[in-house]
Write a protein that holds these residues in place. Structure first.
Motif, PDB file in Angstrom:
ATOM      1  N   MET A  67       1.733  10.717   5.968  1.00 30.57           N
ATOM      2  CA  MET A  67       2.418  10.310   4.739  1.00 30.57           C
ATOM      3  C   MET A  67       3.320  11.406   4.187  1.00 30.57           C
ATOM      4  O   MET A  67       4.387  11.121   3.629  1.00 30.57           O
ATOM      5  CB  MET A  67       1.384   9.899   3.687  1.00 30.57           C
ATOM      6  CG  MET A  67       0.586   8.661   4.081  1.00 30.57           C
ATOM      7  SD  MET A  67       1.648   7.206   4.175  1.00 30.57           S
ATOM      8  CE  MET A  67       1.872   6.867   2.436  1.00 30.57           C
ATOM      9  N   LYS A  68       2.910  12.654   4.319  1.00 29.03           N
ATOM     10  CA  LYS A  68       3.766  13.744   3.843  1.00 29.03           C
ATOM     11  C   LYS A  68       5.060  13.794   4.626  1.00 29.03           C
ATOM     12  O   LYS A  68       6.146  13.957   4.053  1.00 29.03           O
ATOM     13  CB  LYS A  68       3.021  15.078   3.973  1.00 29.03           C
ATOM     14  CG  LYS A  68       3.788  16.270   3.441  1.00 29.03           C
ATOM     15  CD  LYS A  68       2.970  17.558   3.539  1.00 29.03           C
ATOM     16  CE  LYS A  68       3.757  18.745   2.998  1.00 29.03           C
ATOM     17  NZ  LYS A  68       2.965  20.003   3.094  1.00 29.03           N
ATOM     18  N   GLY A  81      -3.917   8.240   4.777  1.00 27.15           N
ATOM     19  CA  GLY A  81      -3.023   9.314   4.375  1.00 27.15           C
ATOM     20  C   GLY A  81      -2.440  10.105   5.528  1.00 27.15           C
ATOM     21  O   GLY A  81      -1.791  11.135   5.308  1.00 27.15           O
ATOM     22  N   ARG A  82      -2.604   9.644   6.740  1.00 25.54           N
ATOM     23  CA  ARG A  82      -2.086  10.377   7.897  1.00 25.54           C
ATOM     24  C   ARG A  82      -0.578  10.145   8.053  1.00 25.54           C
ATOM     25  O   ARG A  82      -0.103   9.011   8.040  1.00 25.54           O
ATOM     26  CB  ARG A  82      -2.806   9.935   9.175  1.00 25.54           C
ATOM     27  CG  ARG A  82      -4.279  10.289   9.198  1.00 25.54           C
ATOM     28  CD  ARG A  82      -5.000   9.674  10.374  1.00 25.54           C
ATOM     29  NE  ARG A  82      -4.412  10.106  11.649  1.00 25.54           N
ATOM     30  CZ  ARG A  82      -4.834   9.649  12.832  1.00 25.54           C
ATOM     31  NH1 ARG A  82      -5.826   8.763  12.888  1.00 25.54           N
ATOM     32  NH2 ARG A  82      -4.271  10.086  13.936  1.00 25.54           N
ATOM     33  N   LYS A 127       7.250  10.847   3.535  1.00 19.99           N
ATOM     34  CA  LYS A 127       7.897  11.071   2.241  1.00 19.99           C
ATOM     35  C   LYS A 127       9.086  12.017   2.376  1.00 19.99           C
ATOM     36  O   LYS A 127      10.162  11.763   1.818  1.00 19.99           O
ATOM     37  CB  LYS A 127       6.881  11.632   1.250  1.00 19.99           C
ATOM     38  CG  LYS A 127       7.457  11.913  -0.124  1.00 19.99           C
ATOM     39  CD  LYS A 127       6.390  12.427  -1.080  1.00 19.99           C
ATOM     40  CE  LYS A 127       6.982  12.729  -2.448  1.00 19.99           C
ATOM     41  NZ  LYS A 127       5.942  13.235  -3.397  1.00 19.99           N
ATOM     42  N   SER A 162       0.834  -1.208   0.000  1.00 22.57           N
ATOM     43  CA  SER A 162       0.000   0.000   0.000  1.00 22.57           C
ATOM     44  C   SER A 162       0.864   1.253   0.000  1.00 22.57           C
ATOM     45  O   SER A 162       0.555   2.244  -0.674  1.00 22.57           O
ATOM     46  CB  SER A 162      -0.920  -0.004   1.227  1.00 22.57           C
ATOM     47  OG  SER A 162      -1.805  -1.103   1.200  1.00 22.57           O
ATOM     48  N   VAL A 208      -1.325   4.546   6.104  1.00 23.11           N
ATOM     49  CA  VAL A 208      -1.210   4.583   4.649  1.00 23.11           C
ATOM     50  C   VAL A 208      -2.586   4.693   4.007  1.00 23.11           C
ATOM     51  O   VAL A 208      -2.788   5.440   3.043  1.00 23.11           O
ATOM     52  CB  VAL A 208      -0.463   3.329   4.140  1.00 23.11           C
ATOM     53  CG1 VAL A 208      -0.391   3.340   2.618  1.00 23.11           C
ATOM     54  CG2 VAL A 208       0.934   3.260   4.726  1.00 23.11           C
ATOM     55  N   ASN A 248       2.534   1.776  11.163  1.00 20.88           N
ATOM     56  CA  ASN A 248       1.372   1.869  10.284  1.00 20.88           C
ATOM     57  C   ASN A 248       0.062   1.485  10.983  1.00 20.88           C
ATOM     58  O   ASN A 248       0.054   0.884  12.058  1.00 20.88           O
ATOM     59  CB  ASN A 248       1.590   0.971   9.066  1.00 20.88           C
ATOM     60  CG  ASN A 248       0.588   1.232   7.959  1.00 20.88           C
ATOM     61  OD1 ASN A 248       0.006   2.318   7.879  1.00 20.88           O
ATOM     62  ND2 ASN A 248       0.363   0.238   7.113  1.00 20.88           N
ATOM     63  N   ALA A 304       1.040   4.184  -2.819  1.00 19.38           N
ATOM     64  CA  ALA A 304       0.789   5.586  -2.475  1.00 19.38           C
ATOM     65  C   ALA A 304       1.914   6.505  -2.923  1.00 19.38           C
ATOM     66  O   ALA A 304       1.671   7.655  -3.306  1.00 19.38           O
ATOM     67  CB  ALA A 304       0.589   5.708  -0.966  1.00 19.38           C
TER      68      ALA A 304
END
Length: 378
Positions: free
Chosen positions: A321-322, A318-319, A325, A177, A315, A283, A181
């Motif tokens: 994730m920024k 979307g929490r 990255k 996942s 994932v 996660n 993403a």
């Protein structure tokens, strides 16, 4: 795993040289024509060449013998035999060629300074025709040299996926996942263990000039280094990554011991893996009670490894994730700068990781329909 080939055992043969020719001039009004037998042609070479849009060894898996053409025999009137055609074997980046009998490493296409092609076996030279043996005392030589035989070797080709980041974690932790993403990869995703049974690659676009390749490595469970589950079949693919991302499922009851177990399995396989910098992603914090577990596990990891970056994420939702990255990009850049500085001290400015490593190591074009991804072979 049928569609993913990371090993191949092949036989390679260079071409034989053509035989020299015994011939004499036979022309009207020239009763004593001299020798005019031509030389034989050279046998073909065995050449390995790097094919950057190739991702597996599947094209070599079903063909076990690769032979270069033999040189043609010489002919009369000083006509030389044609040289044999070379046998060119394409291999993907990350391929290591070793002798199947001795285990000696012959060539490694994964190093930053490796060439695009490598001539492994030279073809045999062609034999001399009888024109070369004419002397003042031997005006009509009746012998010529035979061509030199080519060589035959058994080789083992092993592929280690070339990636900047390796994803490690227990089955169903969310690695596929995460790959979906962040990258252009589309691995199979399902709510059961061992959904991923082959390594998957994805490209994380950083900007217009740089990319980061992420590899999802399946099959790591407790006892994998000893052969359980998929065993250590794919662990070799993370040995050449610049850094690692650990994925921990905080909704699982074994969340507190998961990280230590993964570290133990990697250490049992290779001590070098534990020296790689890492990020730990905790996660599934969207599941009830998982966020509190993530905070608890983060504190535990920080006590032992204060420099390790630990980031709670979800994932699916979307929490975080920024933040994840940004930290992945920063980690790869730090490794690239560190490697670049070390090579400058040694008199080399070529980097092994990150965007510049990408340029030397692999090329992936989203618009290229001929790109072969792992598991995509027919």
């Amino acid at each position: 795993m049928i569609n993913f080939a990371d090993e191949a055992l092949i036989e390679v043969r260079s071409g034989n040289g053509g035989n020299g020719c015994v011939a004499f001039r036979r022309e009207k009004y020239i009763p004593h024509g001299g020798p005019n037998g031509g030389d034989g042609g050279k046998g073909g070479d065995v050449i390995f060449t790097l094919k950057r849009n190739m991702r597996t060894l599947s094209k070599l898996r079903h063909r076990h013998c690769f032979k270069a053409k033999n040189g043609a025999d010489g002919q009369g009137w000083n006509r030389y035999g044609a040289d044999g055609e070379d046998c060119v074997i394409p291999v993907p980046p990350g391929t290591t060629i070793t002798d199947a009998e001795t285990g000696e490493i012959i060539y490694d296409f994964s190093s930053a300074n490796s060439e695009e092609s490598f001539t492994f076996l030279k073809g045999g030279n062609g034999g001399w025709g009888n024109v070369h043996f004419k002397t003042s005392t031997n005006q009509a030589p009746r012998h010529a040299n035979p061509g030199i035989k080519g060589e035959t070797r058994m080789l083992r080709l092993e592929l280690s996926i070339m990636a900047d980041v390796g994803l490690v974690g227990f089955p169903n932790a969310g690695k596929s996942s995460l790959l979906t993403a962040f990258t252009n990869a589309r691995p199979k995703i399902a709510p059961y263990p061992f959904t991923t049974i082959i390594p998957n690659l994805g490209v994380l676009r950083v900007d217009d000039e740089s990319d980061i390749i992420i590899a999802d490595i399946p099959g790591i469970i407790e006892g994998a280094s000893e052969g359980l589950g998929l065993g250590d079949t794919f662990l070799k693919h993370i040995t050449r990554t610049a850094c690692l991302i650990f994925m921990i499922d905080c909704s699982d009851d074994n969340y507190l011991t998961a990280y230590d177990t993964l570290c133990s399995e990697l250490a049992n396989y290779s001590d070098e893996l534990m020296e790689k910098p890492r990020i730990v992603l905790l996660n599934k914090i969207d599941v009830e009670g998982a966020f509190e577990r993530a905070v608890e596990l983060e504190q535990k990891i920080k006590e032992k490894e204060p420099e390790t970056r630990v980031i709670p994420v979800s994932v699916m939702m979307g929490r975080g994730m920024k933040d994840a990255k940004q930290n992945i990009v920063q980690l790869v850049n730090d490794m690239e700068q560190r490697k670049y500085g070390a090579e400058e001290e040694n008199g080399s400015s070529e980097s092994q990781f990150g965007s510049s490593f990408m340029a030397d190591r692999a090329y992936i074009d989203d618009d290229d329909e001929n790109v072969q991804y792992p598991g995509s072979e027919s």
